[in-house]
Scaffold this motif. Structure first.
Motif, PDB file in Angstrom:
ATOM      1  N   ARG A 175     -10.577   3.977   1.576  1.00  0.00           N
ATOM      2  CA  ARG A 175      -9.340   4.422   2.213  1.00  0.00           C
ATOM      3  C   ARG A 175      -8.389   5.047   1.186  1.00  0.00           C
ATOM      4  NH1 ARG A 175     -10.215  -0.317   5.505  1.00  0.00           N
ATOM      5  NH2 ARG A 175      -8.798  -1.606   4.267  1.00  0.00           N
ATOM      6  N   GLU A 176      -8.310   4.421  -0.002  1.00  0.00           N
ATOM      7  CA  GLU A 176      -7.439   4.952  -1.065  1.00  0.00           C
ATOM      8  C   GLU A 176      -7.817   6.390  -1.400  1.00  0.00           C
ATOM      9  OE1 GLU A 176      -5.040   3.768  -3.231  1.00  0.00           O
ATOM     10  OE2 GLU A 176      -5.009   1.589  -3.031  1.00  0.00           O
ATOM     11  N   ILE A 177      -9.101   6.624  -1.614  1.00  0.00           N
ATOM     12  CA  ILE A 177      -9.533   7.947  -2.067  1.00  0.00           C
ATOM     13  C   ILE A 177      -9.544   8.949  -0.915  1.00  0.00           C
ATOM     14  CG2 ILE A 177     -12.032   7.615  -1.783  1.00  0.00           C
ATOM     15  CD1 ILE A 177     -12.350   8.993  -4.527  1.00  0.00           C
ATOM     16  N   ALA A 178      -9.740   8.470   0.313  1.00  0.00           N
ATOM     17  CA  ALA A 178      -9.683   9.379   1.461  1.00  0.00           C
ATOM     18  C   ALA A 178      -8.253   9.834   1.727  1.00  0.00           C
ATOM     19  CB  ALA A 178     -10.264   8.705   2.703  1.00  0.00           C
ATOM     20  N   TRP A 179      -7.295   8.957   1.493  1.00  0.00           N
ATOM     21  CA  TRP A 179      -5.888   9.304   1.712  1.00  0.00           C
ATOM     22  C   TRP A 179      -5.396  10.271   0.632  1.00  0.00           C
ATOM     23  CZ3 TRP A 179      -2.504   8.801   5.580  1.00  0.00           C
ATOM     24  CH2 TRP A 179      -1.151   9.001   5.307  1.00  0.00           C
ATOM     25  N   ALA A 180      -5.794  10.024  -0.618  1.00  0.00           N
ATOM     26  CA  ALA A 180      -5.347  10.869  -1.738  1.00  0.00           C
ATOM     27  C   ALA A 180      -6.535  11.215  -2.617  1.00  0.00           C
ATOM     28  CB  ALA A 180      -4.272  10.144  -2.537  1.00  0.00           C
ATOM     29  N   PRO A 181      -7.346  12.184  -2.207  1.00  0.00           N
ATOM     30  CA  PRO A 181      -8.548  12.549  -2.980  1.00  0.00           C
ATOM     31  C   PRO A 181      -8.184  13.354  -4.227  1.00  0.00           C
ATOM     32  CG  PRO A 181      -8.281  14.044  -1.126  1.00  0.00           C
ATOM     33  CD  PRO A 181      -7.204  13.012  -0.993  1.00  0.00           C
ATOM     34  N   PRO A 182      -9.137  13.542  -5.131  1.00  0.00           N
ATOM     35  CA  PRO A 182      -8.878  14.398  -6.302  1.00  0.00           C
ATOM     36  C   PRO A 182      -8.505  15.811  -5.855  1.00  0.00           C
ATOM     37  CG  PRO A 182     -10.947  13.186  -6.533  1.00  0.00           C
ATOM     38  CD  PRO A 182     -10.502  12.988  -5.132  1.00  0.00           C
ATOM     39  N   GLU A 183      -7.715  16.483  -6.669  1.00  0.00           N
ATOM     40  CA  GLU A 183      -7.300  17.846  -6.324  1.00  0.00           C
ATOM     41  C   GLU A 183      -8.503  18.764  -6.191  1.00  0.00           C
ATOM     42  OE1 GLU A 183      -4.301  19.540  -8.779  1.00  0.00           O
ATOM     43  OE2 GLU A 183      -2.951  17.822  -8.590  1.00  0.00           O
ATOM     44  N   VAL A 184      -9.447  18.626  -7.111  1.00  0.00           N
ATOM     45  CA  VAL A 184     -10.695  19.394  -7.034  1.00  0.00           C
ATOM     46  C   VAL A 184     -11.823  18.397  -6.772  1.00  0.00           C
ATOM     47  CG1 VAL A 184     -12.281  20.932  -8.234  1.00  0.00           C
ATOM     48  CG2 VAL A 184      -9.803  21.134  -8.617  1.00  0.00           C
ATOM     49  N   ILE A 185     -12.472  18.527  -5.627  1.00  0.00           N
ATOM     50  CA  ILE A 185     -13.510  17.579  -5.239  1.00  0.00           C
ATOM     51  C   ILE A 185     -14.800  17.852  -6.006  1.00  0.00           C
ATOM     52  CG2 ILE A 185     -14.875  16.639  -3.349  1.00  0.00           C
ATOM     53  CD1 ILE A 185     -11.929  16.074  -3.074  1.00  0.00           C
ATOM     54  N   SER A 186     -15.285  16.829  -6.702  1.00  0.00           N
ATOM     55  CA  SER A 186     -16.580  16.890  -7.378  1.00  0.00           C
ATOM     56  C   SER A 186     -17.092  15.469  -7.523  1.00  0.00           C
ATOM     57  CB  SER A 186     -16.457  17.537  -8.760  1.00  0.00           C
ATOM     58  OG  SER A 186     -15.735  16.683  -9.640  1.00  0.00           O
ATOM     59  N   ASP A 187     -18.395  15.346  -7.804  1.00  0.00           N
ATOM     60  CA  ASP A 187     -18.977  14.012  -8.009  1.00  0.00           C
ATOM     61  C   ASP A 187     -18.246  13.293  -9.133  1.00  0.00           C
ATOM     62  OD1 ASP A 187     -20.719  15.074  -6.202  1.00  0.00           O
ATOM     63  OD2 ASP A 187     -22.488  15.019  -7.510  1.00  0.00           O
ATOM     64  N   LYS A 219      -1.935  11.867   9.514  1.00  0.00           N
ATOM     65  CA  LYS A 219      -2.562  12.723   8.508  1.00  0.00           C
ATOM     66  C   LYS A 219      -4.018  12.954   8.921  1.00  0.00           C
ATOM     67  CE  LYS A 219      -2.692  13.226   3.466  1.00  0.00           C
ATOM     68  NZ  LYS A 219      -2.405  12.558   2.157  1.00  0.00           N
ATOM     69  N   PRO A 220      -4.241  13.842   9.895  1.00  0.00           N
ATOM     70  CA  PRO A 220      -5.587  14.005  10.480  1.00  0.00           C
ATOM     71  C   PRO A 220      -6.659  14.392   9.466  1.00  0.00           C
ATOM     72  CG  PRO A 220      -4.063  15.735  11.215  1.00  0.00           C
ATOM     73  CD  PRO A 220      -3.241  14.698  10.544  1.00  0.00           C
ATOM     74  N   GLU A 221      -6.287  15.142   8.414  1.00  0.00           N
ATOM     75  CA  GLU A 221      -7.296  15.527   7.426  1.00  0.00           C
ATOM     76  C   GLU A 221      -7.812  14.309   6.666  1.00  0.00           C
ATOM     77  OE1 GLU A 221      -3.252  16.170   5.402  1.00  0.00           O
ATOM     78  OE2 GLU A 221      -4.148  16.273   7.415  1.00  0.00           O
ATOM     79  N   ALA A 222      -6.932  13.337   6.394  1.00  0.00           N
ATOM     80  CA  ALA A 222      -7.363  12.095   5.734  1.00  0.00           C
ATOM     81  C   ALA A 222      -8.230  11.273   6.673  1.00  0.00           C
ATOM     82  CB  ALA A 222      -6.142  11.287   5.290  1.00  0.00           C
ATOM     83  N   HIS A 223      -7.858  11.253   7.943  1.00  0.00           N
ATOM     84  CA  HIS A 223      -8.657  10.537   8.943  1.00  0.00           C
ATOM     85  C   HIS A 223     -10.071  11.105   9.001  1.00  0.00           C
ATOM     86  CE1 HIS A 223      -9.839   8.744  12.770  1.00  0.00           C
ATOM     87  NE2 HIS A 223     -10.148   9.951  13.191  1.00  0.00           N
ATOM     88  N   GLN A 224     -10.179  12.419   8.974  1.00  0.00           N
ATOM     89  CA  GLN A 224     -11.497  13.049   9.050  1.00  0.00           C
ATOM     90  C   GLN A 224     -12.311  12.753   7.807  1.00  0.00           C
ATOM     91  OE1 GLN A 224     -12.580  14.539  11.909  1.00  0.00           O
ATOM     92  NE2 GLN A 224     -14.539  14.318  10.827  1.00  0.00           N
ATOM     93  N   ARG A 225     -11.664  12.768   6.636  1.00  0.00           N
ATOM     94  CA  ARG A 225     -12.378  12.417   5.399  1.00  0.00           C
ATOM     95  C   ARG A 225     -12.908  10.987   5.483  1.00  0.00           C
ATOM     96  NH1 ARG A 225      -8.212  15.539   2.719  1.00  0.00           N
ATOM     97  NH2 ARG A 225      -6.909  13.657   2.516  1.00  0.00           N
ATOM     98  N   LEU A 226     -12.073  10.088   5.966  1.00  0.00           N
ATOM     99  CA  LEU A 226     -12.454   8.679   6.045  1.00  0.00           C
ATOM    100  C   LEU A 226     -13.627   8.481   6.997  1.00  0.00           C
ATOM    101  CD1 LEU A 226     -11.830   5.696   5.309  1.00  0.00           C
ATOM    102  CD2 LEU A 226     -10.254   5.658   7.262  1.00  0.00           C
ATOM    103  N   VAL A 227     -13.530   9.061   8.171  1.00  0.00           N
ATOM    104  CA  VAL A 227     -14.579   8.888   9.189  1.00  0.00           C
ATOM    105  C   VAL A 227     -15.914   9.466   8.701  1.00  0.00           C
ATOM    106  CG1 VAL A 227     -15.317   9.612  11.490  1.00  0.00           C
ATOM    107  CG2 VAL A 227     -12.970   8.810  11.126  1.00  0.00           C
ATOM    108  N   SER A 255       0.822  -1.203   0.000  1.00  0.00           N
ATOM    109  CA  SER A 255       0.000   0.000   0.000  1.00  0.00           C
ATOM    110  C   SER A 255       0.861   1.260   0.000  1.00  0.00           C
ATOM    111  CB  SER A 255      -0.922  -0.002   1.225  1.00  0.00           C
ATOM    112  OG  SER A 255      -1.657   1.182   1.292  1.00  0.00           O
ATOM    113  N   THR A 256       0.331   2.298  -0.630  1.00  0.00           N
ATOM    114  CA  THR A 256       1.044   3.573  -0.681  1.00  0.00           C
ATOM    115  C   THR A 256       0.722   4.444   0.527  1.00  0.00           C
ATOM    116  OG1 THR A 256      -0.765   4.494  -2.000  1.00  0.00           O
ATOM    117  CG2 THR A 256       1.130   3.583  -3.202  1.00  0.00           C
ATOM    118  N   PHE A 257      -0.082   3.936   1.443  1.00  0.00           N
ATOM    119  CA  PHE A 257      -0.406   4.719   2.628  1.00  0.00           C
ATOM    120  C   PHE A 257      -0.380   3.816   3.864  1.00  0.00           C
ATOM    121  CE2 PHE A 257      -4.334   3.478   0.447  1.00  0.00           C
ATOM    122  CZ  PHE A 257      -4.963   2.712   1.421  1.00  0.00           C
ATOM    123  N   PRO A 258      -0.181   4.393   5.050  1.00  0.00           N
ATOM    124  CA  PRO A 258      -0.098   3.582   6.275  1.00  0.00           C
ATOM    125  C   PRO A 258      -1.456   3.019   6.682  1.00  0.00           C
ATOM    126  CG  PRO A 258      -0.021   5.914   6.804  1.00  0.00           C
ATOM    127  CD  PRO A 258       0.020   5.819   5.306  1.00  0.00           C
TER     128      PRO A 258
END
Length: 395
Positions: A351-363, A316-324, A304-307
């Motif tokens: 988890r993949e997308i929460a760790w590294a989301p798109p640069e601009v968030i959209s549907d 990476k608290p911002e990723a944690h918050q996105r995931l939760v 995996s590319t993330f822990p």
């Protein structure tokens, strides 16, 4: 509720190439989808080949094939190569069927259907009971199907398991239509049928049960060498590794780090069918572990590319918050659709997308990233907007 029984006339044991040709001809002339099942000897043998293959079709009957006596299943494959196959938890049997040349052209998975329908219990016996009102015995589900000759009641059990699949398929098809989930199910069946081979772990020996008790690198090195020695021996005698030397014995030796073979033999926790008969084999493995110049890390090697997500809040608290936030929203959608969360979207994808989301968030951006991760169209339609909105909330 009484246990149903098939008379011997209602199923046919196929043990020769000549009998297979006759069975193939009858199945080719049957009506509708073909129920298929296979019996392996998991927990008894090292290799996961099919020791029985069962097929049932309306207008043809039920057949139990013995692959240990039949080398060529091509006539059978050709006889039903344009027909839908019905399996219960196809993912468990497809590999062993493909090994003998049997690959379904199209699939209906009754276990997966039960999950998509939100059924509380999804085992074959449970869904047959709920939808058809028939109680199936599961007395031989964990039996050693590699033994020969097979008892008659085992063969009858195997035949009975497959004989209800056509009726079960029809009942589930109707429910999927009523729930407007038939397209979802069809996409899932295709995904199972064309799934890539499962990626092997980088360090399979770390799957040893109880290995977390071993806290030093030398102990882990011993565990690794014992696992390798056990795996090689298990292959050579086609026996499930744990039947020769259980994981608990490997952990016991890794904790003990014995100084001699006799000290190892005296370890009361070093026990198993081959623990003492192959004592020298295990002792040499322990020596290799002790002397190794390549001591394993205390931490698991990961592709995996993330822990691990349990560390996200700190790293990476911002990723944690996105995931939760996204997971809570998807759980609500899972309940609304009456589809298990793990079927709605694989946790690893979230988890993949929460760790590294798109640069601009959209549907659309989330849907595109999910597509790249392998999410099916229905999953993207059901989750991309929810995930995008959840991520925006956390910004």
């Amino acid at each position: 509720m009484t246990q149903p029984q098939l008379s011997h006339e209602e199923w046919t044991l196929v043990e020769s190439p000549e009998a297979l040709l006759q069975a193939a001809d009858q199945l080719a002339n049957g009506l509708g989808p073909v129920g298929v099942d296979a019996e392996r000897a998991s927990g008894y043998t090292y290799f996961s080949q099919a020791y029985l293959v069962q097929m049932s079709r309306r207008g043809a009957g039920t057949f139990v094939f013995d692959p240990t006596l039949i080398d060529d299943f091509d006539p059978l494959a050709q006889a039903i190569d344009d027909d839908e196959w019905i399996l219960h938890s196809a993912i468990a049997d497809l590999d062993c069927l493909q090994e003998i040349g049997l690959t379904p052209p199209s699939l209906f998975d009754t276990e997966l259907s039960a999950r998509l329908l939100g059924m509380e219990r999804v085992g074959l016996g449970a869904v047959v009971n709920e939808l058809l009102g028939v109680e199936l015995a599961k007395a031989h589900s964990a039996s050693d199907w590699s033994k020969r000759p097979l008892p008659h009641d085992w063969l009858e059990y195997a035949a009975l398991d497959v004989s209800y699949l056509p009726d079960l398929r029809d009942a589930m098809h109707e429910k999927l239509v009523d729930a407007e989930k038939l397209d979802i199910a069809s996409q899932e069946f295709e995904a199972v049928l064309h799934a890539p081979p499962k990626e092997k772990p980088l360090e399979p020996w770390r799957k040893i049960s109880g290995l977390g008790r071993v806290k030093n690198r030398v102990g882990l090195s011993i565990a690794r060498e014992l696992w390798i020695a056990r795996d090689q021996f298990a292959q050579s005698v086609d026996t499930a590794p744990g039947r020769l030397l259980p994981d608990s014995a490997i952990v016991a030796a890794s904790l003990q780090q014995p100084r001699s073979m006799s000290e190892l033999a005296k370890n009361k926790d070093f026990k198993g069918r081959a623990s003492h008969s192959e004592l020298r084999r295990w002792w040499l493995a322990i020596l290799r572990g002790k002397k190794s110049d390549d001591l394993p890390s205390l931490r698991t090697a990961e592709r995996s590319t993330f822990p691990h997500h349990r560390n996200w809040e700190r790293k990476k608290p911002e990723a944690h918050q996105r995931l939760v936030t996204a997971r809570a929203a998807l759980e609500a959608e899972s309940e609304r659709l009456n589809i298990p969360l793990e079927n709605l979207l694989k946790p690893i994808m979230l988890r993949e997308i929460a760790w590294a989301p798109p640069e601009v968030i959209s549907d659309e951006a989330v849907a595109l990233q999910l597509e790249k991760l392998g999410a099916r169209p229905w999953q993207r339609d059901a989750t991309s907007q929810i995930i995008a909105r959840s991520f925006v909330e956390t910004q």
